[in-house]
Design an enzyme around this catalytic site. Structure first.
Site, PDB file in Angstrom:
ATOM      1  N   ASN A 213       0.848  -1.203   0.000  1.00 62.57           N
ATOM      2  CA  ASN A 213       0.000   0.000   0.000  1.00 62.57           C
ATOM      3  C   ASN A 213       0.877   1.243   0.000  1.00 62.57           C
ATOM      4  O   ASN A 213       2.104   1.154  -0.020  1.00 62.57           O
ATOM      5  CB  ASN A 213      -0.965  -0.024   1.195  1.00 62.57           C
ATOM      6  CG  ASN A 213      -0.199  -0.082   2.513  1.00 62.57           C
ATOM      7  OD1 ASN A 213       0.561   0.823   2.838  1.00 62.57           O
ATOM      8  ND2 ASN A 213      -0.400  -1.166   3.258  1.00 62.57           N
ATOM      9  N   ASP A 282      -4.095  -6.070   5.061  1.00 63.33           N
ATOM     10  CA  ASP A 282      -5.144  -6.865   5.693  1.00 63.33           C
ATOM     11  C   ASP A 282      -5.131  -8.309   5.208  1.00 63.33           C
ATOM     12  O   ASP A 282      -5.461  -9.219   5.941  1.00 63.33           O
ATOM     13  CB  ASP A 282      -6.516  -6.243   5.401  1.00 63.33           C
ATOM     14  CG  ASP A 282      -6.689  -4.933   6.149  1.00 63.33           C
ATOM     15  OD1 ASP A 282      -6.340  -4.907   7.348  1.00 63.33           O
ATOM     16  OD2 ASP A 282      -7.130  -3.942   5.545  1.00 63.33           O
ATOM     17  N   LYS A 292       8.539 -17.382 -10.338  1.00 61.60           N
ATOM     18  CA  LYS A 292       7.756 -16.352 -11.016  1.00 61.60           C
ATOM     19  C   LYS A 292       6.610 -17.011 -11.802  1.00 61.60           C
ATOM     20  O   LYS A 292       6.845 -17.991 -12.529  1.00 61.60           O
ATOM     21  CB  LYS A 292       8.659 -15.555 -11.960  1.00 61.60           C
ATOM     22  CG  LYS A 292       7.934 -14.398 -12.604  1.00 61.60           C
ATOM     23  CD  LYS A 292       8.828 -13.632 -13.558  1.00 61.60           C
ATOM     24  CE  LYS A 292       7.998 -12.600 -14.297  1.00 61.60           C
ATOM     25  NZ  LYS A 292       8.718 -12.003 -15.412  1.00 61.60           N
ATOM     26  N   PRO A 310      -2.721 -11.750  10.390  1.00 64.34           N
ATOM     27  CA  PRO A 310      -2.986 -11.587  11.823  1.00 64.34           C
ATOM     28  C   PRO A 310      -3.118 -10.103  12.152  1.00 64.34           C
ATOM     29  O   PRO A 310      -2.456  -9.264  11.539  1.00 64.34           O
ATOM     30  CB  PRO A 310      -1.728 -12.175  12.487  1.00 64.34           C
ATOM     31  CG  PRO A 310      -0.677 -12.162  11.427  1.00 64.34           C
ATOM     32  CD  PRO A 310      -1.390 -12.308  10.117  1.00 64.34           C
ATOM     33  N   ILE A 312      -1.983  -7.563  14.339  1.00 61.97           N
ATOM     34  CA  ILE A 312      -0.871  -7.451  15.300  1.00 61.97           C
ATOM     35  C   ILE A 312      -1.296  -6.614  16.506  1.00 61.97           C
ATOM     36  O   ILE A 312      -1.108  -6.997  17.657  1.00 61.97           O
ATOM     37  CB  ILE A 312       0.366  -6.820  14.611  1.00 61.97           C
ATOM     38  CG1 ILE A 312       0.758  -7.651  13.384  1.00 61.97           C
ATOM     39  CG2 ILE A 312       1.525  -6.713  15.591  1.00 61.97           C
ATOM     40  CD1 ILE A 312       1.768  -6.989  12.466  1.00 61.97           C
ATOM     41  N   PHE A 332      -3.362   3.300  15.234  1.00 60.53           N
ATOM     42  CA  PHE A 332      -3.597   4.328  14.223  1.00 60.53           C
ATOM     43  C   PHE A 332      -4.752   3.877  13.330  1.00 60.53           C
ATOM     44  O   PHE A 332      -5.001   2.675  13.187  1.00 60.53           O
ATOM     45  CB  PHE A 332      -2.341   4.563  13.371  1.00 60.53           C
ATOM     46  CG  PHE A 332      -1.517   5.717  13.862  1.00 60.53           C
ATOM     47  CD1 PHE A 332      -0.840   5.644  15.063  1.00 60.53           C
ATOM     48  CD2 PHE A 332      -1.437   6.893  13.118  1.00 60.53           C
ATOM     49  CE1 PHE A 332      -0.095   6.711  15.530  1.00 60.53           C
ATOM     50  CE2 PHE A 332      -0.694   7.974  13.573  1.00 60.53           C
ATOM     51  CZ  PHE A 332      -0.028   7.890  14.779  1.00 60.53           C
ATOM     52  N   LYS A 346     -13.075   1.840  15.740  1.00 64.56           N
ATOM     53  CA  LYS A 346     -11.845   1.045  15.648  1.00 64.56           C
ATOM     54  C   LYS A 346     -11.138   0.962  17.000  1.00 64.56           C
ATOM     55  O   LYS A 346     -10.583  -0.073  17.357  1.00 64.56           O
ATOM     56  CB  LYS A 346     -10.911   1.664  14.589  1.00 64.56           C
ATOM     57  CG  LYS A 346      -9.852   0.720  14.098  1.00 64.56           C
ATOM     58  CD  LYS A 346      -9.174   1.230  12.842  1.00 64.56           C
ATOM     59  CE  LYS A 346      -9.977   0.933  11.589  1.00 64.56           C
ATOM     60  NZ  LYS A 346      -9.292   1.364  10.357  1.00 64.56           N
TER      61      LYS A 346
END
Ligand code: CTP
Length: 403
Positions: A213, A282, A292, A310, A312, A332, A346
């Site tokens: 990301n 995620d 490959k 998982p 964390i 966060f 959250k």
């Protein structure tokens, strides 16, 4: 804002080729909002002219205790009384030996001896050949200077002007600046171990492809730096990012979420604070290929299944140490919309006392951000500012919460 802003520093130069770095240090200090008064020994003047240092600092340089520009002819008293700190960079082996013995036969050593020890810290940045540095006499002097309350900075390692390689180089200007910023920062987390995760994770599809990301890691690195400046021992578990490690911070590089979880598990037992800024992927590919994946010419695309990684933070936040309050966990949330509602939900889902919300797409890769601190009582905004300043505010907030 730099912790150095508004400070007045006497920058002392003793003799050594590293004097050229003192010119850069002088500029860097000025940029941080410091006023700089340069004092040079006679030996330093062989390596750097007083004209250069005057031009950079905007002040006439002092080189002699007999300088009659001072009305009372006591430059050593006047200069040391008005300083927030005396920084000797470079500090030669000879100059440190003089300091050790309290000798005072030139303005710089005289001024160091005459300074009010409780009010004006003395910080020295050693610079010398590796054999001189390793010599028992120098090491003895360094140990005794530290015992006497002098703040002796580390030395750098690498190629030396003499052609040899080893320990003894003076730190680079920006490293000294960083150490000085830390020196003046309030030690709000002194004695605490802080564990920070930062950056994205990378989940391999095959040896050349993967999913990740846009997290740059900048916020997490800024927090690690701020926690170190606040006196904490900091371990930074970093996903794949190209950011320099903040000085004094122990860095553990990982790629995937599962590697991050293993690294966190290895360090969390000794931590009192866990700050989870990483944008952990995620999901990961259910089957990553060792080789490959090739096109077979049929136009068929590979079928990628995913499994969940998982969580964390949630795992750590539900551990006995976190539940008992021995470990303070901070999460966060990078959201794209409805920040308050998502961050509030959250925080409860993750089971953390403090969750820091931000708008991900607006901040990924940027040097600034705005934060929303959500706890059981509600939310407080830290308005738009540099990530470094926000990190300093966040660390102060966490320290307050820990009492
Ligand atoms: N986090 C984690 N492990 C994961 C996912 C997230 O430790 N597998 C942590 C992040 O470091 C962050 C917090 O959980 O502190 C929230 O991360 P975020 O990606 O915003 O939340 P998710 O739980 O993944 O929820 P969603 O993506 O649905 O918003």
């Amino acid at each position: 804002m730099s912790t150095l802003a508004g400070k007045h520093i006497v920058l002392g130069l003793s003799g050594g080729i590293a004097c050229y770095k003192a010119a850069e240090l002088c500029r860097a200090l000025m940029k941080s909002g410091v006023t700089v008064q340069v004092v040079m020994t006679e030996a330093a003047e062989h390596f750097m002219t007083a004209v250069t240092m005057q031009a950079l600092s905007g002040r006439a340089v002092f080189t002699s205790q007999w300088d009659n520009r001072e009305a009372n002819n006591m430059a050593h008293i006047n200069l040391s009384r008005e300083a927030d700190a005396i920084v000797v960079a470079p500090a030669s082996a000879d100059f440190m030996a003089k300091l050790l013995h309290g000798r005072a036969d030139d303005l710089l050593s005289l001024m160091c001896l005459a300074r009010p020890v409780e009010q004006v810290p003395l910080i020295v940045a050693p610079a010398m050949n590796r054999e001189m540095w390793a010599n028992p006499a120098t090491q003895r002097n360094v140990a005794q200077l530290r015992a006497d309350g002098v703040h002796v900075l580390d030395v750098g390692q690498g190629d030396q002007a003499c052609g040899e390689t080893g320990d003894g180089r003076m730190l680079e200007a920006e490293e000294i600046l960083e150490d000085l910023e830390s020196f003046f920062a309030p030690k709000l987390l002194k004695g605490k171990n802080v564990l920070v995760t930062a950056g994205p994770t990378y989940e391999a599809i095959d040896p050349v492809r993967g999913i990740t990301n846009l997290s740059s890691g900048k916020m997490g690195f800024a927090i690690a730096r701020a926690a170190h400046m606040a006196g904490a021992q900091v371990t930074l578990v970093a996903g794949p990012v190209h950011l320099p490690t903040p000085r004094g911070v122990q860095r553990v590089n990982v790629q995937s979420a599962r590697q991050m979880q293993t690294a966190v598990a290895q360090h969390v037992d000794t931590a009192q604070v866990f700050i989870s800024t990483a944008a952990v992927a995620d999901w990961r590919p259910a089957n990553s290929s060792d080789q490959k994946i090739k096109k077979d010419g049929s136009g068929q695309t590979p079928q990628l299944g995913f499994v969940e990684n998982p969580d964390i933070l949630a795992t750590v936040a539900h551990s006995p140490r976190a539940v008992s309050g021995a470990l303070f966990c901070v999460g966060f949330a990078a959201e794209s919309h409805d920040l308050l509602a998502h961050a509030t939900a959250k925080r409860e889902r993750k089971g953390v006392p403090l969750l820091v919300g931000n708008i991900g797409p607006a901040t990924f890769g940027q040097d600034d951000n705005a934060l929303l601190l959500v706890d059981v009582d509600g939310a407080r905004e830290l308005p738009h500012a540099s990530k470094q300043n926000l990190a300093i505010e966040l660390v102060a907030d966490i320290a307050r919460r820990m009492g």
